[in-house]
Design a protein around this motif. Sequence first.
Motif, PDB file in Angstrom:
ATOM      1  N   MET A  80       0.845  -1.178   0.000  1.00 44.41           N
ATOM      2  CA  MET A  80       0.000   0.000   0.000  1.00 44.41           C
ATOM      3  C   MET A  80       0.884   1.234   0.000  1.00 44.41           C
ATOM      4  SD  MET A  80      -2.666   0.975   2.954  1.00 44.41           S
ATOM      5  CE  MET A  80      -2.069   2.210   4.060  1.00 44.41           C
ATOM      6  N   ASP A  81       0.507   2.184  -0.818  1.00 46.78           N
ATOM      7  CA  ASP A  81       1.286   3.423  -0.867  1.00 46.78           C
ATOM      8  C   ASP A  81       0.336   4.608  -0.755  1.00 46.78           C
ATOM      9  OD1 ASP A  81       3.125   5.410  -1.147  1.00 46.78           O
ATOM     10  OD2 ASP A  81       3.675   4.907  -3.204  1.00 46.78           O
ATOM     11  N   ALA A  82       0.006   4.952   0.475  1.00 46.69           N
ATOM     12  CA  ALA A  82      -0.904   6.073   0.713  1.00 46.69           C
ATOM     13  C   ALA A  82      -0.264   7.410   0.350  1.00 46.69           C
ATOM     14  CB  ALA A  82      -1.359   6.080   2.163  1.00 46.69           C
ATOM     15  N   ASP A  83       1.040   7.408   0.095  1.00 50.58           N
ATOM     16  CA  ASP A  83       1.729   8.632  -0.306  1.00 50.58           C
ATOM     17  C   ASP A  83       1.915   8.728  -1.816  1.00 50.58           C
ATOM     18  OD1 ASP A  83       2.053   9.477   2.364  1.00 50.58           O
ATOM     19  OD2 ASP A  83       3.843   8.232   2.574  1.00 50.58           O
ATOM     20  N   SER A  84       1.333   7.785  -2.548  1.00 52.12           N
ATOM     21  CA  SER A  84       1.516   7.782  -3.997  1.00 52.12           C
ATOM     22  C   SER A  84       0.839   8.992  -4.632  1.00 52.12           C
ATOM     23  CB  SER A  84       0.944   6.502  -4.603  1.00 52.12           C
ATOM     24  OG  SER A  84      -0.475   6.547  -4.589  1.00 52.12           O
ATOM     25  N   PRO A  85       1.360   9.444  -5.759  1.00 55.72           N
ATOM     26  CA  PRO A  85       0.704  10.551  -6.473  1.00 55.72           C
ATOM     27  C   PRO A  85      -0.748  10.214  -6.846  1.00 55.72           C
ATOM     28  CG  PRO A  85       2.909  10.197  -7.341  1.00 55.72           C
ATOM     29  CD  PRO A  85       2.622   9.064  -6.380  1.00 55.72           C
ATOM     30  N   TRP A  86      -0.995   8.947  -7.204  1.00 58.47           N
ATOM     31  CA  TRP A  86      -2.372   8.552  -7.552  1.00 58.47           C
ATOM     32  C   TRP A  86      -3.307   8.772  -6.371  1.00 58.47           C
ATOM     33  CZ3 TRP A  86      -5.285   4.526  -5.315  1.00 58.47           C
ATOM     34  CH2 TRP A  86      -6.550   4.365  -5.881  1.00 58.47           C
ATOM     35  N   TYR A  87      -2.938   8.258  -5.193  1.00 57.00           N
ATOM     36  CA  TYR A  87      -3.805   8.405  -4.029  1.00 57.00           C
ATOM     37  C   TYR A  87      -3.934   9.870  -3.620  1.00 57.00           C
ATOM     38  CZ  TYR A  87      -5.998   7.647   0.458  1.00 57.00           C
ATOM     39  OH  TYR A  87      -6.874   7.689   1.505  1.00 57.00           O
ATOM     40  N   ALA A  88      -2.842  10.609  -3.682  1.00 57.52           N
ATOM     41  CA  ALA A  88      -2.879  12.037  -3.332  1.00 57.52           C
ATOM     42  C   ALA A  88      -3.815  12.806  -4.252  1.00 57.52           C
ATOM     43  CB  ALA A  88      -1.477  12.625  -3.381  1.00 57.52           C
ATOM     44  N   SER A  89      -3.968  12.336  -5.495  1.00 54.10           N
ATOM     45  CA  SER A  89      -4.810  13.042  -6.457  1.00 54.10           C
ATOM     46  C   SER A  89      -6.302  12.774  -6.265  1.00 54.10           C
ATOM     47  CB  SER A  89      -4.425  12.653  -7.893  1.00 54.10           C
ATOM     48  OG  SER A  89      -4.892  11.347  -8.210  1.00 54.10           O
ATOM     49  N   LEU A  90      -6.641  11.783  -5.458  1.00 52.29           N
ATOM     50  CA  LEU A  90      -8.057  11.451  -5.272  1.00 52.29           C
ATOM     51  C   LEU A  90      -8.782  12.536  -4.474  1.00 52.29           C
ATOM     52  CD1 LEU A  90      -7.910   7.632  -4.400  1.00 52.29           C
ATOM     53  CD2 LEU A  90      -8.413   8.684  -6.618  1.00 52.29           C
ATOM     54  N   ASP A  91     -10.011  12.775  -4.863  1.00 54.34           N
ATOM     55  CA  ASP A  91     -10.889  13.673  -4.110  1.00 54.34           C
ATOM     56  C   ASP A  91     -11.401  12.894  -2.905  1.00 54.34           C
ATOM     57  OD1 ASP A  91     -12.603  15.724  -3.347  1.00 54.34           O
ATOM     58  OD2 ASP A  91     -14.184  15.072  -4.734  1.00 54.34           O
ATOM     59  N   LYS A  92     -11.062  13.354  -1.711  1.00 54.97           N
ATOM     60  CA  LYS A  92     -11.414  12.641  -0.488  1.00 54.97           C
ATOM     61  C   LYS A  92     -12.522  13.377   0.266  1.00 54.97           C
ATOM     62  CE  LYS A  92      -6.676  11.079  -0.315  1.00 54.97           C
ATOM     63  NZ  LYS A  92      -6.227  11.852  -1.467  1.00 54.97           N
ATOM     64  N   PRO A  93     -13.369  12.617   0.954  1.00 52.34           N
ATOM     65  CA  PRO A  93     -14.439  13.268   1.716  1.00 52.34           C
ATOM     66  C   PRO A  93     -13.879  14.013   2.925  1.00 52.34           C
ATOM     67  CG  PRO A  93     -14.419  10.932   2.188  1.00 52.34           C
ATOM     68  CD  PRO A  93     -13.405  11.160   1.085  1.00 52.34           C
ATOM     69  N   PRO A  94     -14.563  15.043   3.373  1.00 48.09           N
ATOM     70  CA  PRO A  94     -14.065  15.812   4.521  1.00 48.09           C
ATOM     71  C   PRO A  94     -14.032  15.006   5.820  1.00 48.09           C
ATOM     72  CG  PRO A  94     -16.263  16.558   3.882  1.00 48.09           C
ATOM     73  CD  PRO A  94     -15.817  15.582   2.836  1.00 48.09           C
ATOM     74  N   TRP A  95     -14.778  13.917   5.878  1.00 48.33           N
ATOM     75  CA  TRP A  95     -14.822  13.111   7.097  1.00 48.33           C
ATOM     76  C   TRP A  95     -13.776  11.995   7.116  1.00 48.33           C
ATOM     77  CZ3 TRP A  95     -16.370   8.159   5.791  1.00 48.33           C
ATOM     78  CH2 TRP A  95     -17.085   8.031   4.596  1.00 48.33           C
ATOM     79  N   GLN A  96     -12.898  11.957   6.110  1.00 53.94           N
ATOM     80  CA  GLN A  96     -11.832  10.954   6.121  1.00 53.94           C
ATOM     81  C   GLN A  96     -10.880  11.274   7.257  1.00 53.94           C
ATOM     82  OE1 GLN A  96     -10.003   9.608   2.498  1.00 53.94           O
ATOM     83  NE2 GLN A  96      -7.988   9.603   3.439  1.00 53.94           N
ATOM     84  N   PRO A  97     -10.521  10.260   8.065  1.00 55.48           N
ATOM     85  CA  PRO A  97      -9.568  10.502   9.154  1.00 55.48           C
ATOM     86  C   PRO A  97      -8.204  10.923   8.610  1.00 55.48           C
ATOM     87  CG  PRO A  97     -10.682   8.391   9.437  1.00 55.48           C
ATOM     88  CD  PRO A  97     -11.026   8.889   8.067  1.00 55.48           C
ATOM     89  N   PRO A  98      -7.397  11.585   9.433  1.00 53.65           N
ATOM     90  CA  PRO A  98      -6.039  11.946   8.999  1.00 53.65           C
ATOM     91  C   PRO A  98      -5.211  10.679   8.801  1.00 53.65           C
ATOM     92  CG  PRO A  98      -6.336  12.405  11.330  1.00 53.65           C
ATOM     93  CD  PRO A  98      -7.684  12.005  10.807  1.00 53.65           C
ATOM     94  N   PRO A  99      -4.185  10.754   7.980  1.00 55.61           N
ATOM     95  CA  PRO A  99      -3.384   9.553   7.672  1.00 55.61           C
ATOM     96  C   PRO A  99      -2.851   8.809   8.903  1.00 55.61           C
ATOM     97  CG  PRO A  99      -2.778  11.344   6.203  1.00 55.61           C
ATOM     98  CD  PRO A  99      -3.724  11.926   7.205  1.00 55.61           C
ATOM     99  N   TRP A 100      -2.425   9.529   9.933  1.00 59.75           N
ATOM    100  CA  TRP A 100      -1.867   8.869  11.110  1.00 59.75           C
ATOM    101  C   TRP A 100      -2.903   8.002  11.829  1.00 59.75           C
ATOM    102  CZ3 TRP A 100      -4.393   9.680  15.579  1.00 59.75           C
ATOM    103  CH2 TRP A 100      -5.162  10.836  15.690  1.00 59.75           C
ATOM    104  N   ALA A 101      -4.183   8.312  11.666  1.00 63.36           N
ATOM    105  CA  ALA A 101      -5.234   7.588  12.384  1.00 63.36           C
ATOM    106  C   ALA A 101      -5.341   6.132  11.938  1.00 63.36           C
ATOM    107  CB  ALA A 101      -6.574   8.291  12.207  1.00 63.36           C
ATOM    108  N   PHE A 102      -5.017   5.871  10.679  1.00 64.96           N
ATOM    109  CA  PHE A 102      -5.175   4.507  10.186  1.00 64.96           C
ATOM    110  C   PHE A 102      -4.244   3.537  10.914  1.00 64.96           C
ATOM    111  CE2 PHE A 102      -7.066   7.117   6.958  1.00 64.96           C
ATOM    112  CZ  PHE A 102      -8.244   6.428   6.693  1.00 64.96           C
ATOM    113  N   GLY A 103      -2.974   3.894  11.061  1.00 65.52           N
ATOM    114  CA  GLY A 103      -2.050   3.041  11.815  1.00 65.52           C
ATOM    115  C   GLY A 103      -2.438   2.941  13.279  1.00 65.52           C
ATOM    116  N   ALA A 104      -2.884   4.059  13.843  1.00 64.67           N
ATOM    117  CA  ALA A 104      -3.281   4.076  15.251  1.00 64.67           C
ATOM    118  C   ALA A 104      -4.499   3.195  15.506  1.00 64.67           C
ATOM    119  CB  ALA A 104      -3.564   5.507  15.698  1.00 64.67           C
ATOM    120  N   VAL A 105      -5.381   3.096  14.527  1.00 66.12           N
ATOM    121  CA  VAL A 105      -6.582   2.272  14.687  1.00 66.12           C
ATOM    122  C   VAL A 105      -6.322   0.819  14.314  1.00 66.12           C
ATOM    123  CG1 VAL A 105      -8.927   1.902  13.806  1.00 66.12           C
ATOM    124  CG2 VAL A 105      -8.174   4.205  14.403  1.00 66.12           C
TER     125      VAL A 105
END
Length: 135
Positions: free
Chosen positions: A1-26
């Motif tokens: 998984m590459d959450a820092d990829s240009p493809w993922y960064a280019s996606l339109d994300k909803p305002p309720w998406q948690p911050p990136p650090w939350a995924f590892g923490a959860v």
Amino acid sequence: MDADSPWYASLDKPPWQPPPWAFGAVWTPLYVSLAWAGGRGLARARGPRRTALAASLGTDLALNAAWNHLFFRGRSPWAGVVGTALLDVANVEFLRRTSAVDRAAGRALLPYTAWCLFATALNLSLARRNPSPGR
């Protein structure tokens, strides 16, 4: 998984998406609870019930791992939706089978199951916001 990829960064994300650090923490404590519940359930189950529970756990883990490939490697939010929907079904089945042999283990799976449902909603939102394949 590459959450820092240009493809993922280019996606339109909803305002309720948690911050990136939350995924590892959860995910870290959720995987711990999944391992604990799976081990406890398997230790208490016998015979065909144990075999079915092991198959259910294996299916759940395989679907969990497959999502990364469907979404990130395939660069397909819609394939990710299919993967998370299948994972949700597998989670309910694993929760049902685990609860039948050990209620405490079944209860320990509730946060994992709930987070995966949230992840499905998030993935569906990403798919709807980004309808173009191969972005």
